[in-house]
Design an enzyme around this catalytic site. Structure first.
Site: not given
Ligand code: IPM
Ligand code: MG
Length: 369
Positions: A142, A192, A224, A248, A252
């Protein structure tokens, strides 16, 4: 106890709606207990691009640096999608994280019994899910340089750099080992290392660090494989530690397991003010309609109480209030599963119900488990 100075950056889309409900829960605590806080709001993300042509204006940076904690909604939306580079709302978020040096992002995925119908997985796979992803937040691909898109003789080339200094790995590793010490003492480092040198270093440093935490059982998994195991056997995890981009993605998935991204809170911690934000985005499709689930933001406030206000008792109380409201059957659209005892509510009603429970629980001086 001194008054907590809270910077509120509610951002875009559903951000303002959900932060408003979380603040109301804090108001109840301030009325009912000795906890006190004061807020100052600032435009951030798309809202700040509109008002001052910068997703993270200097005035906002001064505000957050002078605060004890930051409550953040969400940033971005179709209105700003055409913007590039430093003008993107998401870049404002990354600059905020970098500016406050919040290198450790905690994302707890906890299963609430009453939401078993909302998870896409079978109840026997999810009922024991309770783990935390510790994501490195201000390094890796990032932030790595060089980055960009360049014109070449044969066409455009885009590149980013995945880079970690061993000190960066060690400091996030320490947070993860400490987190594991406070839980089941099981730490899984996700990398990885079979392909990427930077990830081999990650694994070496984690292994080295484990000598300082002999009580913690450290294991390693390729990312993975981890993505697969998260949907086949998520109950095995206690604490996961991983780099920025893997964290990240995996977090999710961890949220979806427990019913909805609308349930996943986060705390981003460094040596200064922490940032507390729901993991979900701005949900432009439902923004402004009063339909958004405020629980991830309310649960982020619980983390704020624990980590920045040093009031884990109150954090626990907020968690219990959320659990009680879910047990009563209240549901926003994202966590509804159509069962008979459920009652559909909007953002405000859900927030008010949690506030009401917080009041009841403080009144009965309920002790936290
Ligand atoms: C998160 C989001 C952010 C990230 C984006 C909006 C920059 O997806 O906080 O997980 O990738 O960190
Ligand atoms: Mg995110």
């Amino acid at each position: 106890m001194s008054t907590l100075k809270l910077a509120v950056l509610s951002g875009d889309g559903i951000g303002p709606e959900v932060t408003q409900e979380a603040l109301k829960v804090l108001d109840v605590l301030a009325q009912e207990t000795d906890f006190s806080f004061e807020t100052e709001h600032a435009d951030f993300g798309g809202a700040a691009i509109d008002s001052s042509n910068n997703p993270f204006p200097d005035s906002c940076e001064r505000l957050v640096k002078a605060s004890d904690a930051v409550l953040l909604g969400a940033v971005g939306g179709p209105k700003w999608d055409e913007l590039t580079g430093a003008m993107r709302p998401e870049r404002g978020l990354l600059s905020l994280r970098g500016s406050l040096e919040v290198y450790a992002n905690l994302r707890p995925a906890r299963f609430f019994d009453s939401l078993c119908g909302a998870s896409p997985l079978r109840p026997d796979l999810t009922s024991d899910v309770d783990f935390v992803t510790v994501r490195e937040l201000i390094g890796g691909i990032y932030f790595g340089e060089p980055r960009g898109i360049v014109e070449t003789d044969t066409g455009r080339v885009g590149s980013n750099t995945m880079i970690y200094h061993e000190d960066e790995i060690r400091r996030i590793g320490r947070v993860a080992f400490e987190t594991a010490m406070g839980r089941e003492k099981k730490l899984l480092s996700v990398d990885k290392a079979n392909v990427l040198e930077v990830q081999r270093l990650w694994r070496e440093v984690m292994t080295d660090l484990s000598k300082e935490y002999p009580e913690v059982e450290l294991s390693h998994m390729y990312v993975d494989n981890c993505a697969m195991q998260m949907v086949t056997n998520p109950a095995q995890f206690d604490v996961l530690v991983t780099g920025n981009i893997f964290g990240d993605i995996l977090s999710d998935a961890s949220a979806a397991l427990t019913g909805s991204l609308g349930m996943l809170p986060s705390a981003s911690l460094g040596d200064g003010p922490g940032i507390y934000e729901p993991v979900h985005g701005t949900a432009p499709d439902i923004a402004g309609q009063g339909k958004a689930n405020p629980l991830a933001t309310i649960l982020s406030v619980s983390m704020l109480l624990t980590h920045s206000a040093q009031r884990p008792d109150l954090g626990c109380l907020v968690d219990d209030a959320v659990e009680a409201v879910l047990a009563q059957g209240l549901r926003t659209g994202d966590i509804a599963s159509g069962e008979e005892h459920e009652r559909m509510v909007g953002t405000e009603e859900m927030g008010a119900a949690v506030g009401h429970q917080v009041k009841t629980l403080t009144g009965s001086r309920k002790e936290c488990a």
